[in-house]
Design a protein around this motif. Structure first.
Motif, PDB file in Angstrom:
ATOM      1  N   ILE A  80     108.144 -41.615 -25.744  1.00  0.00           N
ATOM      2  CA  ILE A  80     107.761 -41.403 -24.356  1.00  0.00           C
ATOM      3  C   ILE A  80     107.021 -42.613 -23.804  1.00  0.00           C
ATOM      4  CG2 ILE A  80     107.590 -38.926 -24.726  1.00  0.00           C
ATOM      5  CD1 ILE A  80     104.526 -39.225 -24.538  1.00  0.00           C
ATOM      6  N   ARG A  81     106.788 -43.615 -24.618  1.00  0.00           N
ATOM      7  CA  ARG A  81     106.033 -44.780 -24.192  1.00  0.00           C
ATOM      8  C   ARG A  81     106.869 -46.052 -24.174  1.00  0.00           C
ATOM      9  NH1 ARG A  81     100.488 -44.575 -24.532  1.00  0.00           N
ATOM     10  NH2 ARG A  81     100.473 -46.787 -25.004  1.00  0.00           N
ATOM     11  N   GLY A  82     108.007 -46.072 -24.802  1.00  0.00           N
ATOM     12  CA  GLY A  82     108.746 -47.320 -24.920  1.00  0.00           C
ATOM     13  C   GLY A  82     108.406 -47.998 -26.233  1.00  0.00           C
ATOM     14  N   ALA A  83     108.792 -49.210 -26.433  1.00  0.00           N
ATOM     15  CA  ALA A  83     108.607 -50.065 -27.604  1.00  0.00           C
ATOM     16  C   ALA A  83     109.982 -50.443 -28.121  1.00  0.00           C
ATOM     17  CB  ALA A  83     107.774 -49.436 -28.715  1.00  0.00           C
ATOM     18  N   LEU A  84     110.510 -51.525 -27.589  1.00  0.00           N
ATOM     19  CA  LEU A  84     111.865 -51.937 -27.933  1.00  0.00           C
ATOM     20  C   LEU A  84     111.892 -52.612 -29.291  1.00  0.00           C
ATOM     21  CD1 LEU A  84     113.091 -53.373 -24.510  1.00  0.00           C
ATOM     22  CD2 LEU A  84     113.260 -51.046 -25.391  1.00  0.00           C
ATOM     23  N   SER A  85     112.986 -52.420 -30.004  1.00  0.00           N
ATOM     24  CA  SER A  85     113.177 -53.035 -31.318  1.00  0.00           C
ATOM     25  C   SER A  85     114.446 -53.869 -31.301  1.00  0.00           C
ATOM     26  CB  SER A  85     113.283 -51.953 -32.399  1.00  0.00           C
ATOM     27  OG  SER A  85     113.669 -52.520 -33.636  1.00  0.00           O
ATOM     28  N   SER A  86     114.405 -55.000 -31.986  1.00  0.00           N
ATOM     29  CA  SER A  86     115.586 -55.842 -32.109  1.00  0.00           C
ATOM     30  C   SER A  86     116.415 -55.473 -33.332  1.00  0.00           C
ATOM     31  CB  SER A  86     115.159 -57.316 -32.209  1.00  0.00           C
ATOM     32  OG  SER A  86     114.303 -57.515 -33.324  1.00  0.00           O
ATOM     33  N   GLY A  87     115.997 -54.421 -34.045  1.00  0.00           N
ATOM     34  CA  GLY A  87     116.725 -54.022 -35.246  1.00  0.00           C
ATOM     35  C   GLY A  87     116.582 -52.545 -35.530  1.00  0.00           C
ATOM     36  N   PRO A  88     115.763 -52.167 -36.520  1.00  0.00           N
ATOM     37  CA  PRO A  88     115.644 -50.761 -36.908  1.00  0.00           C
ATOM     38  C   PRO A  88     115.131 -49.899 -35.765  1.00  0.00           C
ATOM     39  CG  PRO A  88     114.578 -52.218 -38.507  1.00  0.00           C
ATOM     40  CD  PRO A  88     114.922 -53.054 -37.338  1.00  0.00           C
ATOM     41  N   GLU A  89     115.462 -48.618 -35.819  1.00  0.00           N
ATOM     42  CA  GLU A  89     115.035 -47.672 -34.790  1.00  0.00           C
ATOM     43  C   GLU A  89     114.357 -46.449 -35.409  1.00  0.00           C
ATOM     44  OE1 GLU A  89     115.283 -47.795 -31.477  1.00  0.00           O
ATOM     45  OE2 GLU A  89     116.428 -49.646 -31.233  1.00  0.00           O
ATOM     46  N   LEU A  90     113.854 -46.577 -36.643  1.00  0.00           N
ATOM     47  CA  LEU A  90     113.250 -45.421 -37.307  1.00  0.00           C
ATOM     48  C   LEU A  90     112.030 -44.916 -36.536  1.00  0.00           C
ATOM     49  CD1 LEU A  90     113.252 -43.493 -39.679  1.00  0.00           C
ATOM     50  CD2 LEU A  90     112.002 -45.204 -41.028  1.00  0.00           C
ATOM     51  N   HIS A  91     111.339 -45.811 -35.855  1.00  0.00           N
ATOM     52  CA  HIS A  91     110.152 -45.398 -35.113  1.00  0.00           C
ATOM     53  C   HIS A  91     110.496 -44.494 -33.932  1.00  0.00           C
ATOM     54  CE1 HIS A  91     111.720 -48.554 -32.622  1.00  0.00           C
ATOM     55  NE2 HIS A  91     110.712 -48.549 -31.778  1.00  0.00           N
ATOM     56  N   ARG A  92     111.753 -44.431 -33.551  1.00  0.00           N
ATOM     57  CA  ARG A  92     112.165 -43.568 -32.454  1.00  0.00           C
ATOM     58  C   ARG A  92     112.154 -42.088 -32.848  1.00  0.00           C
ATOM     59  NH1 ARG A  92     111.316 -45.635 -27.811  1.00  0.00           N
ATOM     60  NH2 ARG A  92     112.371 -47.587 -27.401  1.00  0.00           N
ATOM     61  N   LEU A  93     112.180 -41.805 -34.143  1.00  0.00           N
ATOM     62  CA  LEU A  93     112.214 -40.426 -34.611  1.00  0.00           C
ATOM     63  C   LEU A  93     110.789 -39.915 -34.799  1.00  0.00           C
ATOM     64  CD1 LEU A  93     115.072 -40.719 -37.260  1.00  0.00           C
ATOM     65  CD2 LEU A  93     115.254 -40.142 -34.831  1.00  0.00           C
ATOM     66  N   SER A  94     110.568 -38.685 -34.433  1.00  0.00           N
ATOM     67  CA  SER A  94     109.241 -38.083 -34.545  1.00  0.00           C
ATOM     68  C   SER A  94     109.265 -37.013 -35.626  1.00  0.00           C
ATOM     69  CB  SER A  94     108.834 -37.460 -33.205  1.00  0.00           C
ATOM     70  OG  SER A  94     107.524 -36.942 -33.278  1.00  0.00           O
ATOM     71  N   PHE A  95     108.417 -37.172 -36.638  1.00  0.00           N
ATOM     72  CA  PHE A  95     108.377 -36.232 -37.760  1.00  0.00           C
ATOM     73  C   PHE A  95     107.013 -35.552 -37.831  1.00  0.00           C
ATOM     74  CE2 PHE A  95     111.312 -39.656 -39.116  1.00  0.00           C
ATOM     75  CZ  PHE A  95     112.465 -38.906 -39.243  1.00  0.00           C
ATOM     76  N   SER A  96     107.016 -34.281 -38.184  1.00  0.00           N
ATOM     77  CA  SER A  96     105.781 -33.512 -38.293  1.00  0.00           C
ATOM     78  C   SER A  96     105.887 -32.541 -39.454  1.00  0.00           C
ATOM     79  CB  SER A  96     105.524 -32.738 -36.996  1.00  0.00           C
ATOM     80  OG  SER A  96     104.451 -31.819 -37.147  1.00  0.00           O
ATOM     81  N   THR A  97     104.737 -32.289 -40.095  1.00  0.00           N
ATOM     82  CA  THR A  97     104.715 -31.260 -41.140  1.00  0.00           C
ATOM     83  C   THR A  97     104.649 -29.858 -40.547  1.00  0.00           C
ATOM     84  OG1 THR A  97     102.319 -31.583 -41.275  1.00  0.00           O
ATOM     85  CG2 THR A  97     103.679 -32.724 -42.901  1.00  0.00           C
ATOM     86  N   ASP A  98     104.390 -29.744 -39.251  1.00  0.00           N
ATOM     87  CA  ASP A  98     104.423 -28.457 -38.545  1.00  0.00           C
ATOM     88  C   ASP A  98     103.567 -27.410 -39.256  1.00  0.00           C
ATOM     89  OD1 ASP A  98     105.049 -26.471 -36.762  1.00  0.00           O
ATOM     90  OD2 ASP A  98     107.011 -26.028 -37.633  1.00  0.00           O
ATOM     91  N   LEU A  99     102.283 -27.703 -39.380  1.00  0.00           N
ATOM     92  CA  LEU A  99     101.385 -26.774 -40.064  1.00  0.00           C
ATOM     93  C   LEU A  99     101.270 -25.460 -39.289  1.00  0.00           C
ATOM     94  CD1 LEU A  99      98.454 -29.085 -41.233  1.00  0.00           C
ATOM     95  CD2 LEU A  99     100.491 -28.365 -42.488  1.00  0.00           C
ATOM     96  N   GLY A 100     101.345 -24.360 -40.008  1.00  0.00           N
ATOM     97  CA  GLY A 100     101.190 -23.032 -39.426  1.00  0.00           C
ATOM     98  C   GLY A 100      99.980 -22.318 -39.998  1.00  0.00           C
ATOM     99  N   GLU A 101      99.854 -21.042 -39.715  1.00  0.00           N
ATOM    100  CA  GLU A 101      98.675 -20.286 -40.142  1.00  0.00           C
ATOM    101  C   GLU A 101      98.514 -20.283 -41.663  1.00  0.00           C
ATOM    102  OE1 GLU A 101      98.657 -16.385 -38.531  1.00  0.00           O
ATOM    103  OE2 GLU A 101      98.678 -17.058 -36.437  1.00  0.00           O
TER     104      GLU A 101
END
Length: 533
Positions: A80-101
């Motif tokens: 949602i902020r930008g940040a262009l890459s000239s190669g890899p795009e792994l930073h485009r993916l958002s990962f979470s452990t999704d902690l629950g109760e």
């Protein structure tokens, strides 16, 4: 709490506890109560520690970024902020452990370890960053121990980022991110790094700015070792300690890393700014001066580069300036460092800055800011939406420069807006970035849509007497250049402060005079904000 400044009368609508964070330039000594906790209930524009760490680290494109916490925290991804890459795009993916109760009651470490094993196996990153969120700090998960075990199994750095949101504000997040990055420095080979080499710190390449700056440095003959962190790479971070100089643009975000590297490796630091004509030229000249002895001809190459860029830029700016002279602007940005350059950029366009503020400015930042502001300019720290709306309305500004949170304020009040932060798609750095900025300001201010907006119903604040005449920055520019100056200089072409007979050159690289192109007094003594150490 710092004492209230004389610039906040009781009738201005400010909350009583906020008075110490608002000041008018020229009305008594500045003593802003900055870098304090946001006022409860005031809906501050600031973000949390976790946000600050994500801002700094997420542009590292070949690393895995895992948020350990509820899935809602992961909504704040770099995409949602930008940040262009000239190669890899792994930073485009958002990962979470999704902690629950259940995870919160019994602990989230097993879930974190399983998530890291799966993600590292699937994506083969060069490194992994694990971000602690508020709930992780409360339940006491030992993410450091989990990261150590996973790193041993997979043979890559797995780095905990202690970014629990409740520990402070965005600035503390910068510190957490820099501490995590520092563990990578010094772990890679420095083969092939020459004596005229730099690391670029504090640019996040939102719209390709980093590539513009790298292009300038390469034309000068300077090697760029690491981008920290826009278009960043883990392997470059591991060998960045071999660079001869750190160029730090956003002092709030990456200065902690530069300080750690200076203490550990003796790497000197040069504060720079890539926004606007003067600061961009100053930054390049200061880099050239630093490497004068080890890189023959660098000063001459830099002078030619600046002259060529200025010759292309100035005629284009003059066309836009004719429509903008006398207009008024408001600035509210994340770090106060950007505001210095923006004030100068508006002066190049003949515009006056009526309001300037930041989320994370320091005492030193605001003192320097007041020194380059016109008398009467409102300076505000950690403003909220209601205050910003009040000021841009009563100060009768024509354009508001800010980020995603400020856009609705401007548009609802019928005021032009320029995105200088998260969502922009056009580069604003360098000489070509100055033209992009001027063109965007011009298009917004002169748009016919404002004739149909609610702003026409607002009682406009009285502008200072003679605002269209003696107090106009553009008119001051003519007086500064002199009545006998050539018309093209009075119309916005840079003067030659060194007097070396070359009016096309904005400065003499041998003397590094401040680049006072349009008005006097737009650079403070010492020049900490425009690249001078």
């Amino acid at each position: 709490m710092a004492p209230a400044t004389p610039s906040a009368p009781a009738s201005d609508g400010l909350l009583e506890e906020r008075r110490g964070q608002v000041h008018r330039a020229g009305q008594g000594p500045i003593d802003l109560a900055c870098n304090r906790e946001s006022l409860a209930g005031a809906v501050s524009q600031r973000a949390c520690v976790f946000c600050g760490s994500r801002v700094v680290l997420y542009p590292i494109a070949d690393a895995l970024h895992l948020v350990h916490g509820p899935v809602g925290c992961a909504a704040y991804t770099w995409d949602i902020r930008g940040a262009l890459s000239s190669g890899p795009e792994l930073h485009r993916l958002s990962f979470s452990t999704d902690l629950g109760e259940r995870d919160i009651i019994f602990g989230g470490e097993p879930k974190l370890e399983a998530a890291l094993d799966e993600l590292i196996t699937r994506h083969a990153p060069k490194a992994a960053f694990v971000y602690a969120t508020c709930i992780v700090g409360l339940i006491g998960d030992d993410i450091g121990a989990v990261c150590k075990r996973v790193a041993a199994r997979h043979g890559i750095p797995v780095l905990p980022v202690q970014s629990e949101g409740f520990k402070g504000n965005k600035r503390e997040g910068y510190e957490a991110a820099c501490a995590a990055m520092f563990t990578l420095t010094g772990t890679g080979a420095t083969d092939g790094i020459g004596p005229a080499s730099v690391n670029i710190l504090g640019d996040f390449n939102l719209a390709g700015e980093l590539w513009i700056i790298r292009g300038y440095l390469e034309r000068m003959g300077v090697q760029v070792v690491a981008n920290i962190t826009g278009d960043g790479r883990v392997d470059d971070l591991r060998r960045c300690h071999g660079a001869a100089l750190n160029l730090v643009q956003c002092s709030g975000a990456t200065m902690p890393l530069a300080r750690m590297m200076r203490e550990a490796y003796g790497t000197p630091t040069l504060r720079v700014s890539y926004l606007g004509i003067e600061d961009m030229a100053d930054s390049l000249y200061n880099v050239a001066e630093h490497f004068r002895e080890v890189c023959p001809g660098i000063v001459e190459r830099t002078r030619d580069l600046v002259r060529e860029e200025i010759a292309t830029l100035m005629p284009r700016l003059r066309q836009l300036r004719r429509d903008l002279e006398g207009k008024r602007a408001a600035i509210y940005v994340g770090g106060a460092f950007k505001a210095f350059s923006l004030i100068k950029a508006f002066r190049h366009l003949g515009m006056q800055v009526a309001l300037v503020g930041s989320q994370t400015g320091t005492d030193e930042d605001y003192r320097e800011l007041e020194a380059i502001c016109d008398p009467g300019t409102v300076i505000v720290d950690d403003a909220n939406a209601l205050e910003l709306a009040h000021f841009v309305r009563t100060l009768d500004v024509d354009i508001f420069v800010g980020g995603v949170k400020e856009r609705p304020i401007a548009h609802k009040l019928g005021i032009g807006f320029c995105d200088h932060n998260h969502e922009r798609k056009i580069a604003l750095a360098g000489f070509e970035g100055m033209y992009n900025f001027a063109r965007e300001v011009h298009a917004s201010v002169t748009s016919p849509v404002w004739r149909f907006t609610p702003r026409s119903r607002f009682p406009a604040a009285a502008r200072p007497a003679g605002d269209e005449d003696a107090d106009n920055p553009a008119d001051r520019a003519d007086r500064h250049l002199g009545a006998d100056a050539p018309a093209h200089e009075r119309d916005g072409h840079p003067a030659n402060p060194a007097g070396d007979g070359d009016a096309d050159c904005p400065a003499n690289p041998a003397g590094h005079a401040p680049h006072d192109l349009f008005t006097e007094g737009n650079a403070t003594e010492g020049g900490a904000h425009h690249g001078r150490p």
